[in-house]
Motif scaffolding. Structure first.
Motif, PDB file in Angstrom:
ATOM      1  N   GLY A 133       0.850  -1.296  -0.044  1.00 26.57           N
ATOM      2  CA  GLY A 133       0.206   0.224  -0.020  1.00 26.57           C
ATOM      3  C   GLY A 133       0.921   1.335  -0.108  1.00 26.57           C
ATOM      4  O   GLY A 133       1.861   1.428   0.551  1.00 26.57           O
ATOM      5  N   VAL A 134       0.323   2.263  -0.462  1.00 32.47           N
ATOM      6  CA  VAL A 134       0.970   3.602  -0.706  1.00 32.47           C
ATOM      7  C   VAL A 134       0.053   4.732  -0.376  1.00 32.47           C
ATOM      8  O   VAL A 134      -1.100   4.685  -0.832  1.00 32.47           O
ATOM      9  N   ARG A 135       0.492   5.649   0.646  1.00 33.75           N
ATOM     10  CA  ARG A 135      -0.651   6.732   0.938  1.00 33.75           C
ATOM     11  C   ARG A 135       0.041   8.143   0.544  1.00 33.75           C
ATOM     12  O   ARG A 135       1.352   8.186   0.977  1.00 33.75           O
ATOM     13  N   LEU A 136      -0.582   9.128   0.514  1.00 31.09           N
ATOM     14  CA  LEU A 136      -0.126  10.449  -0.044  1.00 31.09           C
ATOM     15  C   LEU A 136      -1.127  11.314   0.304  1.00 31.09           C
ATOM     16  O   LEU A 136      -2.492  11.015   0.045  1.00 31.09           O
ATOM     17  N   PHE A 137      -0.613  12.505   0.763  1.00 33.84           N
ATOM     18  CA  PHE A 137      -1.642  13.797   1.219  1.00 33.84           C
ATOM     19  C   PHE A 137      -1.013  14.962   0.969  1.00 33.84           C
ATOM     20  O   PHE A 137       0.303  15.058   1.557  1.00 33.84           O
ATOM     21  N   THR A 138      -1.655  16.020   0.463  1.00 37.40           N
ATOM     22  CA  THR A 138      -0.664  17.436   0.360  1.00 37.40           C
ATOM     23  C   THR A 138      -2.169  18.422   0.565  1.00 37.40           C
ATOM     24  O   THR A 138      -3.229  18.251   0.052  1.00 37.40           O
ATOM     25  N   GLU A 139      -1.781  19.492   0.993  1.00 38.06           N
ATOM     26  CA  GLU A 139      -2.646  20.583   1.131  1.00 38.06           C
ATOM     27  C   GLU A 139      -1.932  21.839   1.067  1.00 38.06           C
ATOM     28  O   GLU A 139      -0.609  21.934   1.581  1.00 38.06           O
ATOM     29  N   ALA A 140      -2.506  23.001   0.487  1.00 34.27           N
ATOM     30  CA  ALA A 140      -1.855  24.228   0.693  1.00 34.27           C
ATOM     31  C   ALA A 140      -3.082  25.327   0.737  1.00 34.27           C
ATOM     32  O   ALA A 140      -3.994  25.121   0.237  1.00 34.27           O
ATOM     33  N   HIS A 141      -2.701  26.327   1.750  1.00 32.10           N
ATOM     34  CA  HIS A 141      -3.667  27.288   2.141  1.00 32.10           C
ATOM     35  C   HIS A 141      -3.178  28.747   2.136  1.00 32.10           C
ATOM     36  O   HIS A 141      -2.002  28.808   2.763  1.00 32.10           O
ATOM     37  N   THR A 142      -3.685  29.648   1.794  1.00 32.40           N
ATOM     38  CA  THR A 142      -3.236  31.052   1.464  1.00 32.40           C
ATOM     39  C   THR A 142      -4.326  32.003   2.168  1.00 32.40           C
ATOM     40  O   THR A 142      -5.446  31.828   1.740  1.00 32.40           O
ATOM     41  N   VAL A 143      -3.960  32.968   2.802  1.00 33.45           N
ATOM     42  CA  VAL A 143      -4.930  34.082   3.087  1.00 33.45           C
ATOM     43  C   VAL A 143      -4.152  35.486   2.934  1.00 33.45           C
ATOM     44  O   VAL A 143      -3.105  35.582   3.562  1.00 33.45           O
ATOM     45  N   SER A 144      -4.614  36.186   2.084  1.00 32.96           N
ATOM     46  CA  SER A 144      -4.174  37.818   2.240  1.00 32.96           C
ATOM     47  C   SER A 144      -5.124  38.682   2.980  1.00 32.96           C
ATOM     48  O   SER A 144      -6.505  38.661   2.582  1.00 32.96           O
ATOM     49  N   ARG A 145      -4.737  39.551   3.733  1.00 32.34           N
ATOM     50  CA  ARG A 145      -5.719  40.236   4.586  1.00 32.34           C
ATOM     51  C   ARG A 145      -5.188  41.654   4.660  1.00 32.34           C
ATOM     52  O   ARG A 145      -4.243  42.125   5.297  1.00 32.34           O
ATOM     53  N   LEU A 146      -6.046  42.284   3.970  1.00 34.15           N
ATOM     54  CA  LEU A 146      -5.663  43.998   3.859  1.00 34.15           C
ATOM     55  C   LEU A 146      -4.415  44.325   3.885  1.00 34.15           C
ATOM     56  O   LEU A 146      -3.946  44.052   2.880  1.00 34.15           O
ATOM     57  N   SER A 147      -3.929  45.060   4.922  1.00 32.16           N
ATOM     58  CA  SER A 147      -2.712  45.642   4.691  1.00 32.16           C
ATOM     59  C   SER A 147      -1.485  44.766   5.218  1.00 32.16           C
ATOM     60  O   SER A 147      -0.171  45.271   5.325  1.00 32.16           O
ATOM     61  N   ASP A 148      -1.724  43.412   5.614  1.00 30.54           N
ATOM     62  CA  ASP A 148      -0.994  42.543   6.378  1.00 30.54           C
ATOM     63  C   ASP A 148      -0.020  42.051   5.342  1.00 30.54           C
ATOM     64  O   ASP A 148       1.202  42.010   5.536  1.00 30.54           O
ATOM     65  N   ALA A 149      -0.553  41.220   4.688  1.00 35.95           N
ATOM     66  CA  ALA A 149       0.218  40.337   3.475  1.00 35.95           C
ATOM     67  C   ALA A 149      -0.553  40.280   2.538  1.00 35.95           C
ATOM     68  O   ALA A 149      -1.103  39.131   2.025  1.00 35.95           O
ATOM     69  N   PRO A 150      -0.209  41.118   1.149  1.00 33.28           N
ATOM     70  CA  PRO A 150      -0.747  41.124   0.302  1.00 33.28           C
ATOM     71  C   PRO A 150      -0.376  39.922  -0.881  1.00 33.28           C
ATOM     72  O   PRO A 150      -1.246  39.607  -1.663  1.00 33.28           O
ATOM     73  N   ARG A 151       0.494  39.677  -0.442  1.00 33.69           N
ATOM     74  CA  ARG A 151       1.286  38.440  -1.661  1.00 33.69           C
ATOM     75  C   ARG A 151       1.424  37.146  -0.752  1.00 33.69           C
ATOM     76  O   ARG A 151       2.451  37.160   0.198  1.00 33.69           O
ATOM     77  N   VAL A 152       0.685  36.043  -0.947  1.00 32.06           N
ATOM     78  CA  VAL A 152       1.124  34.867  -0.242  1.00 32.06           C
ATOM     79  C   VAL A 152       1.050  33.764  -1.202  1.00 32.06           C
ATOM     80  O   VAL A 152       0.429  33.578  -2.290  1.00 32.06           O
ATOM     81  N   SER A 153       2.058  32.767  -0.960  1.00 31.50           N
ATOM     82  CA  SER A 153       1.869  31.624  -1.697  1.00 31.50           C
ATOM     83  C   SER A 153       2.214  30.397  -0.824  1.00 31.50           C
ATOM     84  O   SER A 153       2.969  30.626   0.131  1.00 31.50           O
ATOM     85  N   ALA A 154       1.952  29.140  -1.155  1.00 28.90           N
ATOM     86  CA  ALA A 154       2.047  28.006  -0.526  1.00 28.90           C
ATOM     87  C   ALA A 154       1.835  26.475  -1.278  1.00 28.90           C
ATOM     88  O   ALA A 154       1.171  26.804  -2.426  1.00 28.90           O
ATOM     89  N   GLN A 155       2.761  25.864  -1.134  1.00 27.91           N
ATOM     90  CA  GLN A 155       2.864  24.515  -1.958  1.00 27.91           C
ATOM     91  C   GLN A 155       3.315  23.429  -1.230  1.00 27.91           C
ATOM     92  O   GLN A 155       4.063  23.474  -0.301  1.00 27.91           O
ATOM     93  N   SER A 156       2.777  22.028  -1.600  1.00 31.85           N
ATOM     94  CA  SER A 156       3.296  20.768  -1.096  1.00 31.85           C
ATOM     95  C   SER A 156       3.169  19.854  -1.922  1.00 31.85           C
ATOM     96  O   SER A 156       2.668  19.968  -3.098  1.00 31.85           O
ATOM     97  N   GLY A 157       4.088  18.845  -1.904  1.00 30.68           N
ATOM     98  CA  GLY A 157       4.236  17.715  -2.790  1.00 30.68           C
ATOM     99  C   GLY A 157       4.587  16.520  -2.121  1.00 30.68           C
ATOM    100  O   GLY A 157       5.283  16.692  -0.970  1.00 30.68           O
ATOM    101  N   ALA A 158       4.264  15.554  -2.492  1.00 31.27           N
ATOM    102  CA  ALA A 158       4.487  14.059  -2.113  1.00 31.27           C
ATOM    103  C   ALA A 158       4.627  13.076  -3.015  1.00 31.27           C
ATOM    104  O   ALA A 158       3.976  12.966  -3.964  1.00 31.27           O
ATOM    105  N   LEU A 159       5.673  12.525  -2.970  1.00 28.00           N
ATOM    106  CA  LEU A 159       6.018  11.213  -3.787  1.00 28.00           C
ATOM    107  C   LEU A 159       6.004   9.949  -3.055  1.00 28.00           C
ATOM    108  O   LEU A 159       6.782   9.915  -1.962  1.00 28.00           O
ATOM    109  N   ALA A 160       5.610   8.634  -3.623  1.00 29.68           N
ATOM    110  CA  ALA A 160       5.811   7.479  -2.899  1.00 29.68           C
ATOM    111  C   ALA A 160       5.749   6.458  -3.595  1.00 29.68           C
ATOM    112  O   ALA A 160       4.962   6.338  -4.518  1.00 29.68           O
ATOM    113  N   GLY A 161       6.400   5.304  -3.364  1.00 27.26           N
ATOM    114  CA  GLY A 161       6.149   4.130  -4.340  1.00 27.26           C
ATOM    115  C   GLY A 161       6.709   2.743  -3.544  1.00 27.26           C
ATOM    116  O   GLY A 161       7.642   2.824  -2.285  1.00 27.26           O
ATOM    117  N   ILE A 162       6.354   1.781  -3.923  1.00 27.14           N
ATOM    118  CA  ILE A 162       7.005   0.418  -3.363  1.00 27.14           C
ATOM    119  C   ILE A 162       7.161  -0.418  -4.574  1.00 27.14           C
ATOM    120  O   ILE A 162       6.417  -0.525  -5.731  1.00 27.14           O
TER     121      ILE A 162
END
Length: 354
Positions: free
Chosen positions: A98-127
Motif C-alpha cells: 500500500g501507498v499513501r499520499l496527502f498534500t494541502e496548501a492554504h493562503t490568506v491575504s488580509r488587507l494591509s498585512d500580507a498582500p502576497r502569499v503562496s504555499a505549495q506542498s508535494g508528496a511522492l511515494a512508491g513500492i
C-alpha cells in the motif's frame, strides 16, 4: 489559461521531479523490495511589491528495502502556531502492499498585512516488491490465470474566495491540485507489463483567470479487478506501485481579503487487494498455492490492510477551511493590525489532519 498559482521554489520542485524520474528508471531488475517517499512543503508571504517577508521550507526524502513509517512536511510562513497566512503540509507513507499520499496548501491575504502569499506542498511515494507463485502438484511452468484486486481512491479540491464570477477581479487568488497513481504487475523475466493501471485527477480554481473552476480525471477510482497469467514456479512477478500529489495556492490582495485553498488526497487507499481466484490451465480453481514475497514476507494472496486507521482527511480539512474563512471576515473588522489570531480550538480543527 494564465496560472496565478506558481512554483516559487524551483530548487525543491526540481529535486522532486529529478528524484521521481530517477526512481522510475532505477527500480527493476533486482528482485528486492524497494520503498521510497519524498515530501516537501513551502510557504511565504510578503508586501505588495512581492518582497518576501517570511518564508518557510521543508524537504525530506527516504528510501530503502523496508518501510520506515510516515514522513511529514509542514510549512507556516508566519512561524507561529496561531497565525496562518501561508500554510502547506504533506505526508507520505508506504506499507507492504500500500501507498499513501496527502498534500494541502492554504493562503490568506488580509488587507494591509500580507498582500502576497503562496504555499505549495508535494508528496511522492512508491513500492516495488516481488513474489513467485507456486502450486504443489502442478508441473513447473504450468500457466495459471490470476484474478486479483487493486484499489485507488483519490480526491482533489481547489477553491478561492472571492470565487470566479465570469469577470476579471482585481483580487487575485488561485489554487491548483494534482494527483497521479501508477500500478503495474510485471513479469520480471520478460520485463513485460502484465497489467498497467494509471489514474489521475487535477483541479484548478482562479478568481480572475477568465474561465470557470474545473476538475479533470482519468482512470477509475475504487476497487478494480485485474487478471493476468503466470507460470507455476516461474519468473518472479513484480508489483510496482507509485504515486504523486501536489497542491499549490497563492493570493494577491488588492482591495479585500483573498483566500485560496487546494487539497490532493490519495489517503491510504492505493493498495493491493489480494488474489481472489487462481485457475489452472484447464480452468479449474486452485486453492492450495503460495504467493509470498521473498524479501518483505508480504503474502500477496491477501489484501493490504492499513496499519493505522485514520479519519477522513478531506472532511476535517474542509471543516477547518470553512471556519478559518469565517474567522478572516470577522477578525478583519475587529483587529487593528489585520492579523488573524485563531483560537486553539480552530488550530486543532484545521490542522488535525495527521
Amino acid at each position: 489559461m494564465t496560472t496565478v498559482a506558481h512554483t516559487d521554489h524551483p530548487a525543491i520542485a526540481g529535486l522532486l521531479v529529478m528524484g521521481f524520474l530517477g526512481m522510475l528508471g532505477a527500480q527493476s531488475v533486482h528482485a528486492q523490495t524497494h520503498v521510497y517517499s519524498t515530501v516537501e512543503a513551502s510557504a511565504q508571504h510578503g508586501d505588495g511589491g512581492g518582497i518576501v517577508g517570511d518564508k518557510d521550507d521543508f524537504f525530506d526524502s527516504r528510501e530503502g528495502a523496508s518501510p520506515f513509517g510516515r514522513i511529514d512536511a509542514r510549512a507556516d510562513s508566519d512561524h507561529a502556531p496561531t497565525q496562518f497566512t501561508g500554510f502547506a503540509q504533506s505526508w507520505a507513507q508506504v506499507d507492504f502492499g500500500g501507498v499513501r499520499l496527502f498534500t494541502e496548501a492554504h493562503t490568506v491575504s488580509r488587507l494591509s498585512d500580507a498582500p502576497r502569499v503562496s504555499a505549495q506542498s508535494g508528496a511522492l511515494a512508491g513500492i516495488s516488491d516481488f513474489f513467485r507463485l507456486s502450486a504443489p502438484g502442478y508441473a513447473n511452468g504450468a500457466l495459471f490465470t490470476v484474478t486479483a484486486q487493486v484499489r485507488v481512491d483519490g480526491s482533489a479540491y481547489a477553491t478561492t474566495t472571492p470565487s470566479w464570477n465570469g469577470f476579471f477581479q482585481p483580487d487575485q487568488g488561485g489554487a491548483s491540485v494534482f494527483w497521479d497513481s501508477w500500478i503495474r504487475v510485471i513479469d520480471s523475466g520478460s520485463r513485460q507489463n502484465l497489467v498497467e493501471l494509471r489514474n489521475r485527477q487535477d483541479c484548478v480554481a482562479f478568481n480572475s483567470a477568465g474561465s470557470a473552476p474545473r476538475c479533470e480525471s482519468s482512470g477509475t477510482n475504487g476497487i478494480q479487478t485485474i487478471s493476468f497469467q503466470i507460470a507455476n514456479n516461474g519468473a518472479l512477478v513484480q508489483l510496482d506501485m507509485r504515486g504523486s500529489a501536489r497542491s499549490v495556492a497563492s493570493s494577491n490582495q488588492v482591495l479585500t481579503s483573498v483566500q485560496a485553498d487546494g487539497l490532493a488526497d490519495l489517503g491510504h487507499t492505493m493498495a493491493w487487494g489480494g488474489i481472489i481466484a487462481l485457475k489452472d490451465p484447464s480452468g479449474a480453481a486452485v486453492t492450495d498455492f503460495s504467493a509470498a514475497s521473498a524479501s518483505s514476507s508480504f503474502d500477496y494472496r491477501n489484501a493490504h490492510i492499513s496499519a493505522v486507521p485514520e479519519p477522513g482527511a478531506a472532511g476535517l480539512w474542509l471543516a477547518g477551511v470553512a471556519a478559518l474563512g469565517g474567522l478572516v471576515r470577522r477578525r478583519r473588522a475587529l483587529t487593528a493590525d489585520g492579523r488573524i489570531e485563531p483560537s486553539n480550538a480552530l488550530a486543532v480543527q484545521k490542522f488535525s489532519v495527521v
